[in-house]
Design a protein around this motif. Structure first.
Motif, short mmCIF file in Angstrom:
data_model
loop_
_atom_site.label_atom_id
_atom_site.label_comp_id
_atom_site.label_asym_id
_atom_site.label_seq_id
_atom_site.Cartn_x
_atom_site.Cartn_y
_atom_site.Cartn_z
N ALA A 345 0.85 -1.19 0.00
CA ALA A 345 0.00 0.00 0.00
C ALA A 345 0.89 1.24 0.00
CB ALA A 345 -0.91 0.01 1.23
N PRO A 346 0.59 2.26 -0.81
CA PRO A 346 1.48 3.42 -0.91
C PRO A 346 1.38 4.40 0.24
CG PRO A 346 -0.37 3.67 -2.42
CD PRO A 346 -0.48 2.29 -1.82
N PHE A 347 0.29 4.35 1.03
CA PHE A 347 0.12 5.30 2.13
C PHE A 347 -0.41 4.58 3.37
CE2 PHE A 347 -0.55 7.99 -1.65
CZ PHE A 347 0.40 8.97 -1.42
N SER A 348 0.02 5.07 4.52
CA SER A 348 -0.58 4.66 5.79
C SER A 348 -1.00 5.91 6.55
CB SER A 348 0.39 3.83 6.64
OG SER A 348 1.47 4.64 7.09
N VAL A 349 -2.07 5.76 7.33
CA VAL A 349 -2.52 6.86 8.20
C VAL A 349 -2.72 6.27 9.58
CG1 VAL A 349 -4.37 8.49 8.70
CG2 VAL A 349 -3.63 8.15 6.33
N SER A 350 -1.97 6.77 10.55
CA SER A 350 -2.13 6.32 11.93
C SER A 350 -2.97 7.35 12.67
CB SER A 350 -0.76 6.15 12.61
OG SER A 350 -0.03 7.37 12.58
N VAL A 351 -4.00 6.87 13.37
CA VAL A 351 -4.96 7.74 14.04
C VAL A 351 -5.08 7.33 15.50
CG1 VAL A 351 -7.31 8.66 14.01
CG2 VAL A 351 -6.26 7.90 11.88
N LEU A 374 5.00 14.59 -0.96
CA LEU A 374 5.46 14.65 0.42
C LEU A 374 5.56 13.25 1.02
CD1 LEU A 374 3.27 17.62 1.72
CD2 LEU A 374 5.71 17.70 1.14
N GLY A 375 6.51 13.08 1.92
CA GLY A 375 6.67 11.80 2.59
C GLY A 375 5.90 11.69 3.88
N LEU A 376 5.55 12.84 4.50
CA LEU A 376 4.89 12.82 5.81
C LEU A 376 4.00 14.04 5.95
CD1 LEU A 376 4.52 11.81 8.76
CD2 LEU A 376 6.61 13.08 9.33
N VAL A 377 2.75 13.80 6.35
CA VAL A 377 1.83 14.87 6.73
C VAL A 377 1.40 14.59 8.17
CG1 VAL A 377 -0.36 16.03 6.30
CG2 VAL A 377 1.01 15.19 4.36
N SER A 378 1.69 15.52 9.07
CA SER A 378 1.31 15.38 10.48
C SER A 378 0.18 16.34 10.78
CB SER A 378 2.51 15.68 11.39
OG SER A 378 3.57 14.79 11.14
N ALA A 379 -0.95 15.79 11.26
CA ALA A 379 -2.12 16.61 11.57
C ALA A 379 -2.26 16.72 13.09
CB ALA A 379 -3.37 15.98 10.96
N ASP A 386 0.54 17.27 28.45
CA ASP A 386 1.28 16.04 28.15
C ASP A 386 1.84 16.02 26.73
OD1 ASP A 386 0.70 15.09 30.68
OD2 ASP A 386 -1.17 14.13 30.03
N GLY A 387 1.67 17.10 26.00
CA GLY A 387 2.17 17.15 24.63
C GLY A 387 1.03 17.24 23.62
N ILE A 388 1.30 16.84 22.40
CA ILE A 388 0.30 16.96 21.35
C ILE A 388 -0.09 15.58 20.84
CG2 ILE A 388 1.05 19.25 20.60
CD1 ILE A 388 2.54 17.95 18.30
N GLU A 389 -1.35 15.47 20.45
CA GLU A 389 -1.82 14.26 19.78
C GLU A 389 -1.79 14.53 18.29
OE1 GLU A 389 -4.88 11.25 21.63
OE2 GLU A 389 -5.65 13.31 21.82
N VAL A 390 -1.29 13.54 17.54
CA VAL A 390 -1.07 13.74 16.11
C VAL A 390 -1.58 12.53 15.33
CG1 VAL A 390 0.68 14.10 14.30
CG2 VAL A 390 0.97 15.17 16.55
N ALA A 391 -2.23 12.79 14.22
CA ALA A 391 -2.49 11.76 13.21
C ALA A 391 -1.45 11.94 12.11
CB ALA A 391 -3.90 11.90 12.65
N ARG A 392 -0.95 10.83 11.57
CA ARG A 392 0.14 10.91 10.59
C ARG A 392 -0.21 10.16 9.31
NH1 ARG A 392 5.59 11.26 12.75
NH2 ARG A 392 6.20 9.55 11.37
N LEU A 393 -0.02 10.84 8.19
CA LEU A 393 -0.03 10.17 6.89
C LEU A 393 1.41 9.97 6.46
CD1 LEU A 393 -2.14 10.59 3.74
CD2 LEU A 393 0.33 10.89 3.53
N TYR A 427 -8.68 19.33 8.51
CA TYR A 427 -8.81 18.16 7.65
C TYR A 427 -9.87 17.18 8.15
CZ TYR A 427 -5.10 19.69 4.64
OH TYR A 427 -4.38 20.39 3.72
N GLY A 428 -10.75 17.65 9.01
CA GLY A 428 -11.94 16.88 9.34
C GLY A 428 -11.85 15.97 10.55
N PHE A 429 -10.74 15.98 11.29
CA PHE A 429 -10.65 15.15 12.49
C PHE A 429 -11.46 15.77 13.62
CE2 PHE A 429 -6.68 13.92 10.32
CZ PHE A 429 -6.74 12.54 10.44
N ALA A 430 -12.07 14.92 14.43
CA ALA A 430 -12.83 15.40 15.59
C ALA A 430 -12.85 14.30 16.64
CB ALA A 430 -14.26 15.76 15.17
N PRO A 431 -12.96 14.67 17.92
CA PRO A 431 -13.15 13.64 18.96
C PRO A 431 -14.45 12.89 18.71
CG PRO A 431 -12.60 15.78 19.92
CD PRO A 431 -12.90 16.03 18.49
N ALA A 432 -14.48 11.62 19.07
CA ALA A 432 -15.65 10.79 18.78
C ALA A 432 -16.93 11.38 19.35
CB ALA A 432 -15.43 9.38 19.33
N GLU A 433 -16.85 11.97 20.54
CA GLU A 433 -18.06 12.49 21.18
C GLU A 433 -18.59 13.75 20.50
OE1 GLU A 433 -14.41 13.78 23.54
OE2 GLU A 433 -15.20 11.95 22.62
#
Length: 498
Positions: A345-351, A374-379, A386-393, A427-433
């Motif tokens: 697969a050419p891309f992975s997204v960790s959430v 691009l090789g990496l997109v960090s959202a 405690d730092g930042i939460e990030v989703a990564r492509l 880019y459309g991310f939101a907490p589940a609640e």
């Protein structure tokens, strides 16, 4: 070893043929079927190469010829499992002992420095896939010419330096070479394929981090036209029936709105936590406008044994419920640990689990990555003590190439492919609640709604800008009607718009 950005190998300075001292061994692998005479001519041209003979072995993979092929100057191995070009190439690969594997068709005649031209690149970097300059001729007294497709591609991409992620499309079995270790890391040749096995292998080499280098000095003549030249439409009709499953980059082969494919375009990786949070994240990934996506859920699945237990008070209840929910979903797989690579697969997204993707999140993230390869997109999703939460492509090819070097992966990817930080909310991310429920509108219409919301936000920003301009101009005295007609009209227009 030099680090190459994208496919721009122009930073390399290969030595001129005859001016250097080789050390790497090479296995020339030739698949063959009922072509004794042509093969003898090809092997004879290999006997006159400038590359040191003690560093060269010739392996012919006989794909069931009758009578069997017999040759002086080559080691002949018989294909015993399967048949066709893919099976023959893989049989030859398994028999090869060289540092580099050089694929060659059975009806080729090589310039005397052909192997040397190839091998000089492999002495510079160990992730090169070198493509020879193959000219098609009817007889050996002709110079021949490249195929129109090859010529047009090389001219339009600065000899593949600007080809970005599509350079593998020129990878053919007629005359290409690659390090054996990289070839095996990519998975070898797909022995099931009798046609297009070289293109499919080229795609997987790209995902393994290869740089594709066409060398005009690696001259060779192909005696007779290729099958594509003789029956192009028939070849495409045949190959396109299966290449869509194997090469996600060929987007035009995946125009069905609902189909599942063997190799996904994007693989989303999620850690199993609570049943509700895991379900929210996984379901959102499967419900987006990019339907060509699959999910890997990471968890200790081996602990889910079949002994008697309390159905409602099982300590592993949440894990078991997640497994129950997706056990028969073809786009979901279970893994004990986070995969090192999602290739092919050419891309992975960790959430992070508990975050939900919007209808268009995967589509827009991939579109952003593809704009500049691009090789990496960090959202960025959230920021706290405690730092930042990030989703990564992550682009598979970029992280595979970074793994070839010592150093921090993200820094190497940024150097060789580029990376960017963006707002997860944008880019459309939101907490589940806080996310909209998935039921009701189809993914397509949720995507349209997301686009309209973006347009509305832009319109509101423009209204705010115009309002500020009106306030600024209102503070200044209005010039007489005859003193500055255009400016006066502009102010009246802005005031009426406000």
């Amino acid at each position: 070893m030099t680090r190459i950005r994208h496919n721009d190998y122009g930073v390399l300075r290969p030595p001129a043929p005859g001016s250097w001292h080789p050390r790497l061994t090479v296995s020339v692998v030739i698949p063959a079927y009922d072509c004794q005479q042509a093969l003898e001519r090809t092997v004879a041209s290999l006997a006159h190469q400038t590359y040191p003979a003690e560093l060269v072995e010739v392996v012919v993979a006989d794909d069931g010829s009758e009578p069997p092929i017999e040759l002086t100057g080559a080691r002949v191995v018989r294909v015993t499992r399967g048949w066709g070009r893919g099976a023959a190439r893989q049989t030859g690969l398994l028999a090869a002992t060289g540092d580099v594997v050089h694929w060659l068709d059975a009806d080729m005649v090589l310039a005397e420095d052909h192997l040397e031209a190839h091998m000089r690149w492999h002495h510079l970097i160990d992730y090169a896939a070198v493509i020879g300059d193959t000219r098609f001729v009817e007889s050996l007294d002709e110079e021949g010419e490249q195929t129109p497709y090859t010529r047009k591609t090389l001219e339009s991409t600065r000899m593949l330096k600007d080809a970005a992620s599509n350079a593998y499309l020129l990878h053919t079995g007629a005359s290409t070479s690659v390090r054996a270790d990289l070839l095996r890391a990519a998975g070898g040749v797909d022995a099931r394929l009798n046609m297009a096995e070289d293109t499919e292998l080229g795609y997987r080499l790209a995902q393994a981090g290869a740089v594709f280098i066409p060398d005009p000095l690696a001259r060779a003549r192909h005696v007779g036209p290729s099958t594509v030249m003789l029956r192009e439409k028939d070849v495409h009709r045949h190959n396109w029936s299966f290449l869509g499953d194997l090469i996600p980059d060929l987007r035009w082969l995946r125009n069905h709105p609902r189909r599942n494919w063997l190799v996904p375009y994007v693989r989303v990786v999620v850690a199993a936590t609570t049943y509700e949070q895991t379900r929210a994240t996984v379901d959102s990934a499967l419900a987006g406008t990019l339907t060509d996506a699959a999910v890997t859920i990471v968890g200790p699945w081996g602990k889910l044994t079949g002994e008697r237990r309390s159905s409602l008070d099982d300590p592993l209840l949440d894990l078991r419920l997640v497994h129950n929910l997706y056990a028969h979903e073809q786009r979901v797989e279970f893994a004990e640990s986070t995969p090192v690579s999602v290739a092919p697969a050419p891309f992975s997204v960790s959430v992070p689990t508990g975050w939900v993707l919007g209808a268009d999140t995967l589509t827009t993230l991939v579109r952003l990555a593809e704009q500049d390869t691009l090789g990496l997109v960090s959202a960025v999703l959230s920021e706290g003590a405690d730092g930042i939460e990030v989703a990564r492509l992550e682009r598979t090819a970029a992280f595979s190439r970074a793994a070839l070097f010592h150093g921090q992966a993200d820094e190497l990817v940024d150097e060789m492919f580029g990376s960017i930080w963006v707002s997860g909310q944008e880019y459309g991310f939101a907490p589940a609640e806080e996310a909209e429920p998935l039921t009701g509108d189809a993914a397509k219409w949720r995507g349209v709604a997301a686009e309209r919301a973006t347009e509305l936000a832009a319109a509101r920003a423009e209204v705010a800008r115009l309002t500020a301009e009106v306030d600024r101009l209102s503070a200044a005295p209005v010039p007489p009607a005859g003193g500055n007609g255009p400016l006066n009209s502009l102010i009246r227009h802005l005031r009426s718009a406000g």
